[in-house]
Write a protein that holds these residues in place. Structure first.
Motif, PDB file in Angstrom:
ATOM      1  N   GLU A  87     -21.296  -9.205  24.698  1.00 18.13           N
ATOM      2  CA  GLU A  87     -20.079  -9.360  25.381  1.00 18.13           C
ATOM      3  C   GLU A  87     -20.361  -8.724  26.909  1.00 18.13           C
ATOM      4  N   PRO A  88     -20.109  -9.905  27.658  1.00 20.09           N
ATOM      5  CA  PRO A  88     -20.613  -9.344  29.066  1.00 20.09           C
ATOM      6  C   PRO A  88     -19.184  -8.888  29.706  1.00 20.09           C
ATOM      7  N   VAL A  89     -18.012  -8.879  29.332  1.00 18.37           N
ATOM      8  CA  VAL A  89     -17.024  -8.249  30.034  1.00 18.37           C
ATOM      9  C   VAL A  89     -16.671  -6.921  29.629  1.00 18.37           C
ATOM     10  N   GLY A  90     -16.195  -6.087  30.378  1.00 14.92           N
ATOM     11  CA  GLY A  90     -15.774  -4.423  29.917  1.00 14.92           C
ATOM     12  C   GLY A  90     -17.157  -3.652  30.038  1.00 14.92           C
ATOM     13  N   ARG A  91     -18.283  -4.056  30.368  1.00 16.81           N
ATOM     14  CA  ARG A  91     -19.421  -3.159  30.224  1.00 16.81           C
ATOM     15  C   ARG A  91     -19.161  -2.065  31.390  1.00 16.81           C
ATOM     16  N   THR A  92     -19.261  -0.837  30.863  1.00 14.52           N
ATOM     17  CA  THR A  92     -19.219   0.150  32.147  1.00 14.52           C
ATOM     18  C   THR A  92     -20.463   0.527  32.940  1.00 14.52           C
ATOM     19  N   LEU A  93     -20.370  -0.256  34.118  1.00  9.87           N
ATOM     20  CA  LEU A  93     -21.393  -0.083  35.103  1.00  9.87           C
ATOM     21  C   LEU A  93     -21.886   1.057  35.447  1.00  9.87           C
ATOM     22  N   ASP A  94     -20.843   1.930  35.497  1.00 12.19           N
ATOM     23  CA  ASP A  94     -21.085   3.200  36.347  1.00 12.19           C
ATOM     24  C   ASP A  94     -19.875   3.976  36.068  1.00 12.19           C
ATOM     25  N   GLY A  95     -19.935   5.276  36.028  1.00 13.58           N
ATOM     26  CA  GLY A  95     -18.665   6.352  35.934  1.00 13.58           C
ATOM     27  C   GLY A  95     -18.997   7.596  36.162  1.00 13.58           C
ATOM     28  N   TRP A  96     -17.814   8.302  36.849  1.00 13.26           N
ATOM     29  CA  TRP A  96     -18.304   9.446  37.327  1.00 13.26           C
ATOM     30  C   TRP A  96     -16.846  10.242  37.528  1.00 13.26           C
ATOM     31  N   VAL A  97     -16.813  11.658  37.461  1.00  8.92           N
ATOM     32  CA  VAL A  97     -15.554  12.493  37.777  1.00  8.92           C
ATOM     33  C   VAL A  97     -15.736  12.960  39.279  1.00  8.92           C
ATOM     34  N   THR A  98     -14.904  12.701  40.154  1.00  8.09           N
ATOM     35  CA  THR A  98     -14.777  13.428  41.682  1.00  8.09           C
ATOM     36  C   THR A  98     -14.314  14.642  41.373  1.00  8.09           C
ATOM     37  N   GLU A  99     -14.659  15.439  42.384  1.00  7.83           N
ATOM     38  CA  GLU A  99     -14.387  16.691  42.709  1.00  7.83           C
ATOM     39  C   GLU A  99     -13.074  17.310  42.046  1.00  7.83           C
ATOM     40  N   ASN A 100     -12.154  16.473  42.770  1.00  9.67           N
ATOM     41  CA  ASN A 100     -10.544  16.659  42.254  1.00  9.67           C
ATOM     42  C   ASN A 100     -10.101  16.097  41.180  1.00  9.67           C
ATOM     43  N   GLY A 101     -11.057  15.556  40.049  1.00 11.95           N
ATOM     44  CA  GLY A 101     -10.851  15.152  38.913  1.00 11.95           C
ATOM     45  C   GLY A 101     -10.479  13.763  38.620  1.00 11.95           C
ATOM     46  N   LEU A 102     -10.598  12.999  39.616  1.00 11.49           N
ATOM     47  CA  LEU A 102     -10.521  11.630  39.329  1.00 11.49           C
ATOM     48  C   LEU A 102     -11.447  10.921  38.562  1.00 11.49           C
ATOM     49  N   ASN A 103     -11.164  10.229  37.391  1.00  8.71           N
ATOM     50  CA  ASN A 103     -12.229   9.672  36.478  1.00  8.71           C
ATOM     51  C   ASN A 103     -12.515   8.372  36.831  1.00  8.71           C
ATOM     52  N   ILE A 104     -13.493   7.944  37.499  1.00  6.67           N
ATOM     53  CA  ILE A 104     -13.726   6.618  38.293  1.00  6.67           C
ATOM     54  C   ILE A 104     -14.681   5.779  37.402  1.00  6.67           C
ATOM     55  N   GLN A 105     -14.426   4.676  36.956  1.00  6.30           N
ATOM     56  CA  GLN A 105     -15.152   3.829  35.832  1.00  6.30           C
ATOM     57  C   GLN A 105     -15.357   2.527  36.740  1.00  6.30           C
ATOM     58  N   LYS A 106     -16.599   1.997  36.961  1.00 16.90           N
ATOM     59  CA  LYS A 106     -16.798   0.797  37.294  1.00 16.90           C
ATOM     60  C   LYS A 106     -17.152  -0.301  36.069  1.00 16.90           C
TER      61      LYS A 106
END
Lengths: 410, 410
Positions: A87-106
C-alpha cells in the motif's frame, strides 16, 4: 473541460481515502473484467489496426498498437500484480516529537489528479489507470489518436468495474477533448490538475515542458554512456558494452556512446570491434579510435543523438575526467556506467556524473522498475526533482505533515 | 547571461563534491567575515534606507530593509547555526540488493544551480546563500531593487571568503541582469538552472509559475483555517484561535477564517468575540454568526482573502464535512487545524483536508522550519511535489541511484 476537471478534483478526495483492501478488490475485478471482455477489446483494437494500416503506420508502430488474447491477458496480469504491491498511501515517512510536545508525522498521500499523455501502446491505458487507482489518484488519460478505439474500450471496461463498486467512474477518465487544444488546456489547469506525466517523443515533451503550469514529470530521452576505464576487466567490459547496445537498441536505457581510456584502446578496441560487427552494430568513432579500427567518423551531432537503433559512437578519452566532461556535455541524465576495478576511480565517476542512475560494472539496461524490484512502473523519469529514474508507485504519492497537539500555542 | 549560467552549472559540479568539513569551515569564516565587515554592510544598508525613504517605502518595508549591528550579528549567528546542521549530502535514503546481485543505493545529492527570487529583507541573502552552500548547491540570487546595496555588500563579503578558500566566487552569485528581462531569462534556462524558488508577492509567484520552464518551488500565500468542532475543549479552542490570528497577523501561517460547529456556536462565539475585540481584531461573519455576535458581514471575497492583518472571518458550519468543503474551496493548502477531543472526527479532518500541514489541537502558527525542529528554512513551500511545508536544508537536495555490479548484463 474546466467543469470536468473540477469534478475530477472533487472525486480525488473520495478516491484518496479508499482503504487498501477496497482498492485491491476493485483492481482484481478490473483484471477479471479485462479477461471477460477480451473479445470486445480485441475487436475494437482491430479497428485501430485497420485504420493504422490505411494511414501507413510503420510496422514497429503497428506492432506496439496490436492486441490479441495473450496481450490482453498480459494487461490483466499486470493489474493483478499492481494489486499485490505494498500500500503506497499512509506510509509514515518520518515522525518526531518537538520540544513543546507536538507529535509531527510525515505521511504519504495521493498526489490528487494526474494527467498522463502517451502514445501507441494500449496497455499503458490499463497499467497507468491501475497504478493511479492503487495510489489513490484520479487519472485523466490522453492516449494517441491511433489507439483511440482500443483505449476507449479498455477504459470503459475498467470504469464499469468502478461503477459496479459504487465508485465514481470519472476516477479513470479519458481526456474529453483529445485535440491539441485539449492538451494545451489540460496542462494549464493547475487549479485542478496536480501532475502531468508526458511519455512520448521529443516534440511532445518539449511542448508540455514549455507550456505547462501544472508540475511535469518528464519521460524524456536516454542518451547513455559507458566508460571503459584503464583498470577495467576486459571480459566484463566487452560483455557489458555489447549488452547495453545490442540486447534492445530501441529503448531509453540502451547505450549510445562508448568511451574508452586511451591506455587500453589498443587492446580492447579490436575485440570490441569484432563483437559489435558480429552483432550487426553500425560503428562510428573519433580520430583516435579510427587509428585502431576501421570505422566511420563520429561527429558532434552523432554524440548528441539518441539513436534508438543498433548504432554506436566510440570515443577514446585521456582519463576519467574527460569521460565525465563528455557525459556532462552530451548525457541526458538518464543512465551512465563505468567499468573499472579501481574503486577510487569508480567512486569519482559515481559521485561526479549527474544522472538518475550511475552504474559500476553493470549494464545501463537495468534502469527499469522491474529490474530495480519496484514492480510496475509509470516510466523512467528524467526529472531531477520529485521522481528520478524508474518511477514506481510510491512516486505517485506526495506527503503531508499531520501534527497532533494538546493545545499548543506560540 | 547564458554564458554566466553555463559557468554556474560547471561550478556546481565542483561545489557538489566538497566535504562537510570544508563547507562548515568556510561557513564559519563567512560568519566571522560578516562581523568583521559589519560597519561596511551597515553603511551600504544606509544608502538603501535613504533611497527607500526618498521612494516613500512604507514603514513596514523600511523596517524589513533595515540593518544594524544586532541584525548583522543575527545573520552571522544564523550562518553558524547552518554550519552545525547535519550534512545533507550523501545520506543513504534507501538501499537494497536485487535478485541478480546489483547493490542499489539511493543517495542524496545537491540539486545543482538554484535561482532564488526574493524581496526586501537583506538577511535572506546570507541565509539562502549559506543554506545553498551547505547543501552543495550554487545559488543565483535576485533580491529586491530596494535592497541592492545591502545585498551586494553581503554577497561580496561571502564571496571574498570563497576566494580566500580557493573556491569559485560564482558559487554565490547575484543575478547579473536584475531587470525584469533578467528574471524572465533566468526562469527559462532549464539547461543550466535546476530549480527556481520565488519568495514574494502574489504577482511575482504567478509570473514565475506561468513562465518558468525551470522547475519551481513556490512560496505562495497562506490562507489558513481553524475549525472548532462540536467536541472541542472550549478553553483550548479560544486560546488557539486567538494565538493563530493575533500573535503575528502578518505571516503566512496566521489564521484568516475561523469555522465553528453550529451546536457550539451559541456557547463559544460570545467569549471568542470578547477575546478578539480585546485583541483589537476586526471581525466579519456569516449570517448565522451574526445571530450570536454583532459583527460585519463576511462575503465570498472575504473568505478568499489572505488579510495578513488583524482581521478575521467567522463562519458557522453544520459539521466537519462542511468545514472540509469550505477549506477545499478557499484554503491555499498551507496550514489547517481542527480543535476537537473526538479523534474519529480529528482523523477524518487530518486525512481529508489537502494541505501541507494539518493540525489537531494546536495553532497553525507552528508551520515553520524552526518550530518543526528542522533548523534554518528556505521558506514555506506551497508546492505539492518535491518540497511541501517548511522547506529545510534537506529539501535543497535531490537524489541519484548508485548501482554497484560485478559484470551483470540483461
Amino acid at each position: 473541460m474546466t467543469q470536468f476537471l473540477e469534478e475530477s478534483k472533487k472525486i480525488s478526495r473520495e478516491i484518496s481515502t479508499l482503504s487498501g483492501e477496497v482498492k485491491n478488490k476493485v483492481l482484481n475485478e478490473m483484471a477479471d473484467a479485462l479477461m471477460d471482455h477480451c473479445d470486445f477489446i480485441v475487436s475494437c483494437n482491430a479497428k485501430d489496426m485497420s485504420e493504422g494500416k490505411l494511414n501507413n503506420l510503420s510496422d514497429a508502430l503497428l506492432d506496439r498498437l496490436y492486441l490479441d488474447g495473450d496481450r490482453v491477458k498480459g494487461m490483466a496480469d499486470a493489474i493483478r500484480e499492481i494489486a499485490t504491491l505494498k500500500e503506497p498511501v499512509g506510509r509514515t515517512l518520518d515522525g518526531w516529537v518537538t520540544e513543546n510536545g507536538l507529535n509531527i508525522q510525515k505521511v504519504s498521500i495521493p498526489i490528487g489528479v494526474i494527467g498522463i499523455i502517451y502514445e501507441s501502446r494500449p496497455n499503458v491505458t490499463s497499467d497507468t489507470a491501475a497504478l493511479c487507482f492503487k495510489s489513490g489518484n484520479v487519472c485523466v488519460l490522453k492516449g494517441g489518436k491511433e489507439a483511440e478505439h482500443s483505449n476507449n474500450a479498455i477504459a470503459n471496461v475498467l470504469r464499469h468495474v468502478l461503477a459496479k463498486n459504487k465508485l465514481p467512474e470519472q476516477a479513470i477518465a479519458l481526456l474529453p477533448d483529445s485535440s491539441r487544444e485539449g492538451v494545451a488546456n489540460l496542462i494549464k489547469q493547475d487549479k485542478y490538475v496536480d501532475l502531468i506525466v508526458p511519455r512520448g517523443g521529443a516534440a511532445l515533451i518539449k511542448y508540455v515542458s514549455e507550456n505547462a503550469t501544472v508540475p511535469v514529470v518528464k519521460h524524456d530521452k536516454g542518451l547513455c554512456h559507458i566508460y571503459i576505464d584503464k583498470d577495467a576487466n576486459h571480459k566484463k567490459a566487452i560483455q557489458i558494452a555489447i549488452n547495453a547496445k545490442v540486447q534492445r537498441p530501441g529503448v531509453c536505457n540502451a547505450m549510445e556512446t562508448l568511451l574508452v581510456h586511451k591506455e587500453v584502446a589498443a587492446y580492447i578496441l579490436p575485440p570490441l570491434y569484432e563483437a559489435f560487427i558480429a552483432a550487426g552494430t553500425e560503428l562510428k568513432g573519433c580520430e583516435v579510435t579510427r587509428e585502431y579500427i576501421e570505422i566511420d567518423c563520429a561527429t558532434h551531432e552523432d554524440y548528441d543523438t539518441e539513436y534508438l537503433a543498433n548504432i554506436l559512437n566510440i570515443k577514446v578519452v585521456k582519463n576519467v575526467e574527460e569521460a565525465i566532461l563528455h557525459i556532462g556535455k552530451y548525457g541526458s541524465g538518464h543512465s551512465e556506467a563505468i567499468i573499472s576495478e579501481n574503486y577510487s576511480i569508480v567512486n569519482k565517476f559515481l559521485n561526479e556524473v549527474d544522472a538518475a542512475c550511475v552504474y559500476a560494472n553493470a549494464s545501463t539496461r537495468f534502469t527499469d522498475g522491474g529490474a530495480f524490484g519496484l514492480g510496475a512502473e509509470v516510466g523512467i523519469s528524467t526529472n531531477k526533482l520529485h521522481s528520478r529514474g524508474p518511477m514506481g508507485i510510491n512516486d505517485l504519492t506526495t506527503f503531508k505533515y499531520k501534527i497532533y497537539g494538546q493545545g499548543q500555542i506560540r
